[in-house]
Structures are given as C-alpha cells and as structure tokens.
Design a protein around this motif. Structure first.
Motif, PDB file in Angstrom:
ATOM      1  N   GLY A  42      -6.115  31.092  21.121  1.00  0.00           N
ATOM      2  CA  GLY A  42      -4.916  30.925  20.323  1.00  0.00           C
ATOM      3  C   GLY A  42      -4.818  32.065  19.316  1.00  0.00           C
ATOM      4  N   GLU A  63     -11.105  30.295  27.431  1.00  0.00           N
ATOM      5  CA  GLU A  63      -9.862  29.559  27.219  1.00  0.00           C
ATOM      6  C   GLU A  63      -9.681  28.554  28.339  1.00  0.00           C
ATOM      7  N   GLY A  69      -2.541  31.251  23.838  1.00  0.00           N
ATOM      8  CA  GLY A  69      -1.539  30.729  22.906  1.00  0.00           C
ATOM      9  C   GLY A  69      -1.957  29.482  22.168  1.00  0.00           C
ATOM     10  N   GLY A  70      -2.954  28.767  22.692  1.00  0.00           N
ATOM     11  CA  GLY A  70      -3.457  27.595  21.980  1.00  0.00           C
ATOM     12  C   GLY A  70      -2.396  26.561  21.714  1.00  0.00           C
ATOM     13  N   THR A  71      -2.199  26.225  20.457  1.00  0.00           N
ATOM     14  CA  THR A  71      -1.273  25.158  20.077  1.00  0.00           C
ATOM     15  C   THR A  71       0.182  25.506  20.359  1.00  0.00           C
ATOM     16  N   TRP A  72       0.467  26.791  20.650  1.00  0.00           N
ATOM     17  CA  TRP A  72       1.841  27.207  20.902  1.00  0.00           C
ATOM     18  C   TRP A  72       2.218  27.150  22.384  1.00  0.00           C
ATOM     19  N   LEU A 137       4.886  31.972  21.133  1.00  0.00           N
ATOM     20  CA  LEU A 137       3.948  32.214  22.230  1.00  0.00           C
ATOM     21  C   LEU A 137       4.112  33.620  22.801  1.00  0.00           C
TER      22      LEU A 137
END
Length: 468
Positions: A42, A63, A69-72, A137
């Motif tokens: 992220g 990942e 992007g993780g939480t996005w 993102l």
C-alpha cells in the motif's frame, strides 16, 4: 532486535508550485547493504520500499492482493460474516464503499517529492480536488512505476509467519495464492506495512432482560440445517464453541459453513452476495447487523429502517447514501448529547440520535433520547481495533509509558474529554506527525499543508451537506 518499522511522511510541495516531476530511483549507499522484507504494497509499503532502496538495501515486497494499493483497492465482495467476528469467516481485506471520495484535498494527500497532480488531459482520471478512490489507486500505481518498484513486488503472496532466528536474522514464510505449500526467505530486517486496523470494532448494545451483549467478545447466533432439523448455533469468537439455542450441545467437529447458510428448511442463502446480508440473526435482537467494513452499495437497505451507529467520516457518508433508498435512517452516536431526535435539513427520512440504550426481542431498539424504533438493520460504523508494531526506534520502558498514559488521562479529565477519545488526534494531528518525524530524523510537515488541512476541516464543519 525488533523488525524495522518505517513511517513515511506523505507530504508534497506547496500547491502553487505543483508539477509532476520525472525522477529516477536515487540510490544512496549505506555502510552495509541489508536484505529487507516489506510486508504490504500500500502507500506505506511503497514509500518504505523506495527509501530502503535509496539506502542501498535489497528489498522484497510481499503483497497478498493481485495488485498494489492496499486499502485503496476496491473489492465488491464482502465477508461471509457481515459483522466480521466469526472466526472461520471468509476474509475480505478491502473496506472501500463504491461511492467513496477522499475527504482531503489531493494536495494534502500527496507525497513530499511526488505531488498528487490532477491529470486533466487523461479522460480516464478523476481530476477533482477530492477524487474518488480509483484515482488514489492510480496515483499509487504511478508512484510505483516512476520509481521502478514493481520489479521488487511479489503479488498474490501472503506472509503467514515471521520469526526471529539466530544472529539477528528473520525468517519470513510466505505462500502463493494458488499454492498450499509455503516457502521461507531469510532477511536482516522486516518492515510491517499492512495496516493496523485488523479487527472490526462493534458497539456494545444491552439487550432486554438485562442480558448484555458485547459483540467484540460475546456469542453470536447462527442458524443452519443438521439432518433436516433447524439448529441455531451459538458461536463464540473467543472459545469457538457451538451450542444449540436451548443449550443442548451439538457435537460438531467443525463449525457450520457460513458461506452458504440455511436459514429455514427450504431456502439456502449465499452470503457472498451483499443483498443477502440480512439473512443472519445475531444475538437476542432479531434484526440484522453489519459492520461498515462490509458496506459497498446502498441497494440492500432499500425500504428498510436502519440504525447506523457512529459519527465519523464513514458514518456521515454511508448514512446519507443509504437515505436515498431506505425507509428511515437513524444515526446514533455517543457524541450526540441533545435530548431529542433531530431531523437533518434536506432529508425526510434521516435523523440523528443519542446512543442506543437497549435492543429487544420484538425488533425494537430504545434510544437514550426516549425514541423507540422498530429496526430492520443495525449498521456499525465504529472503526476497528488497532494493532501496533515497534522497530528501529526503541520504545520507552513500560514504567515510562504508563506514567505518560496516566498524565495524559489527567489532561483529558481536566478538559472533560472521555477516555474513549484517547486515540482521537483531532487538532494535534500535525503536532504528532512532526514529533514522529523528529524521532525518525525527518523534516516536519510544511506550514502550507497544515494550513490547507485546517481550512479543509473548517469548511467541512461549516458546510457538511455540500462538502466537498
């Protein structure tokens, strides 16, 4: 030796000088190159990776998702347990709802040396100052490409174990998404960048007959079919025990599947479909409950009476969106202290209330302001539990930390602030950021950024219904 934790400062130049720079990865050799694992790709993981490589380290990024992007990263799928407490539930890591936009200007969100510039010439991009989640993102993907980070990332690779070996080495066990066999890698250090809200926090609602249910640790009722007989199980998130409603033990070797849960003898419910959230009963109160982590779109709330618990950003957004399809929406929060329910201007079906006082078998919920509501759904917009890690910077002793905690509690008490706001940074967000930067020997946030943040916050308070 503890794992290295890098906390990057997401900062950028003043808005009057914004331009998209072209930068190649800058390698700044250090005395000794280390092999470092970064868990999570992220925003924090990407910046940590760039900085580590600038120092000359060999970096591997793990990942679990199929993109950075993780939480996005938006995922329309939701968990099989809508409250997120069932131990064997299907885990979905995304928490974004479909309509989400940033509540901060893009200038404030961008990194110091890589501005979050609107790409107005690209029709695929959202050029608004408060863009949607997809634009954020894409910005992170631009950052990854600009600094050549993609070659270091192992996508669809989940870290299942991190352990300290001899001589200050760390073993990282990871598993590819399509394989059951895990592989081990050895590193000199590990940077944990996978977020700190890992478990949903749900409101504590007393039920009738003085039966108090704390959904963070108390039992949950599920209904399922056993040998053509309907059984309601009592599944404890802590002890993983399964009992019938009338306390007759059901000798199950494993919990019933909640991916497809039978709620009567003729209908099976596919809980991977968000529209079927409301087929699970939880606790004595017969209505349905969901945590905002599993909210995506308003459609499942059509023509329902919804109580939404919470008063922060997600509660604000979701309550307004649900009000477009629901019969009634009632927002209950501990921070609301007025004695009567208040209908929001511009809405015919949206009220604010003080906190829920109790829930009852007949489907009603009593509110501290005297209201008695017949409710279909309770939606918890109550955030998550925090899990923190420590690393390169040594922590104070336990005695020093507890002394600081007690002193801080005294300041809260003197200001009339409840302890539940201990972690609410509020007006001291940048003071904390600058302290953290100083501890890491980094530059503080720029004054223009602080001023823009403050002006944005004031604008939100003055114009809540038209913001942003």
């Amino acid at each position: 030796m503890s794992p290295i934790i890098i906390l990057p400062s997401p900062t950028i130049p003043p808005p009057t000088t914004l331009s998209q720079p072209t930068m190649q990865p800058q390698i700044i050799p250090t005395k000794k190159s280390q092999k470092v694992a970064v868990i999570g790709a992220g925003a924090a993981g990407l910046v940590a990776t760039r900085e580590l490589r600038r120092e000359g380290h060999q970096v591997v990024v793990f990942e679990r998702n199929n993109r950075i992007g993780g939480t996005w990263v938006y995922d329309p799928n939701t968990e099989s347990d809508p409250l997120g407490l069932y131990p064997s539930r299907t885990i979905v890591h995304a928490s974004l709802y479909e309509s989400l936009r940033t509540n901060l200007p893009r200038e404030v969100m961008g990194f110091r040396d890589y501005p979050f510039v609107a790409k107005k010439d690209d029709k695929r991009r959202d050029s608004r100052r408060f863009p949607d989640h997809e634009e954020v993102l894409l910005y992170l993907e631009d950052f990854m490409s600009e600094f050549g980070i993609s070659e270091l990332i192992r996508l669809e690779t989940e870290v299942v174990h991190v352990g300290l070996m001899g001589e200050g080495k760390w073993v990282v066990r990871s598993r590819k998404k399509d394989r059951n066999v895990a592989g081990d890698d050895v590193f000199n250090a590990v940077v944990v960048c996978n977020g700190h809200y890992t478990k949903p926090r749900v409101a504590e609602i007393p039920e009738e007959d003085d039966f108090f249910v704390d959904f963070n640790s108390s039992p949950i009722f599920y209904e399922y079919l056993v040998d053509d007989t309907m059984v309601a199980s009592l599944a404890s998130p802590i002890y993983d025990e399964y009992l019938e409603k009338d306390n007759v033990f059901v000798p199950l070797d494993s919990p019933p599947s909640v991916d497809t849960c039978v709620v009567d003898q003729t209908k099976a419910i596919d809980l991977s479909n968000p529209s079927n959230f409301f087929e699970l009963s939880i606790g004595v109160w017969p209505g349905r409950q969901i945590h905002s982590h599993n909210y995506r779109v308003p459609d499942p709330f059509c023509k329902k009476v919804v109580v939404l618990i919470g008063s922060s950003a997600s509660a604000y957004d979701i309550s307004r969106e649900i009000a477009t399809v629901a019969k009634e929406v009632h927002v209950a929060a501990r921070s609301t202290t007025n004695g009567t329910p208040t209908k929001l201007v511009g809405y015919n079906n949206l009220w604010t209330h003080s906190m829920i006082k109790s829930a009852h078998k007949d489907g009603t919920a009593a509110v501290q302001d005297g209201s008695l509501l017949l409710v279909d759904v309770i939606l918890h917009c109550t955030g998550g539990w925090s899990v923190f890690y420590h690393g390169r910077i040594s922590l104070p002793s336990q005695e020093e930390m507890m002394s600081d905690v007690e002193a801080f509690y005294l300041t809260l008490e003197a200001a009339g602030v409840p302890k539940r706001y201990t972690h609410n940074l509020g007006n001291c967000q940048f003071e904390y950021n600058d302290w953290l930067a100083a501890e890491c020997r980094s530059s503080p946030s720029q004054e223009w950024r602080k001023q823009m943040y403050a002006a944005n916050r004031m604008n939100r308070a003055i114009r809540p219904e038209t913001y942003p």
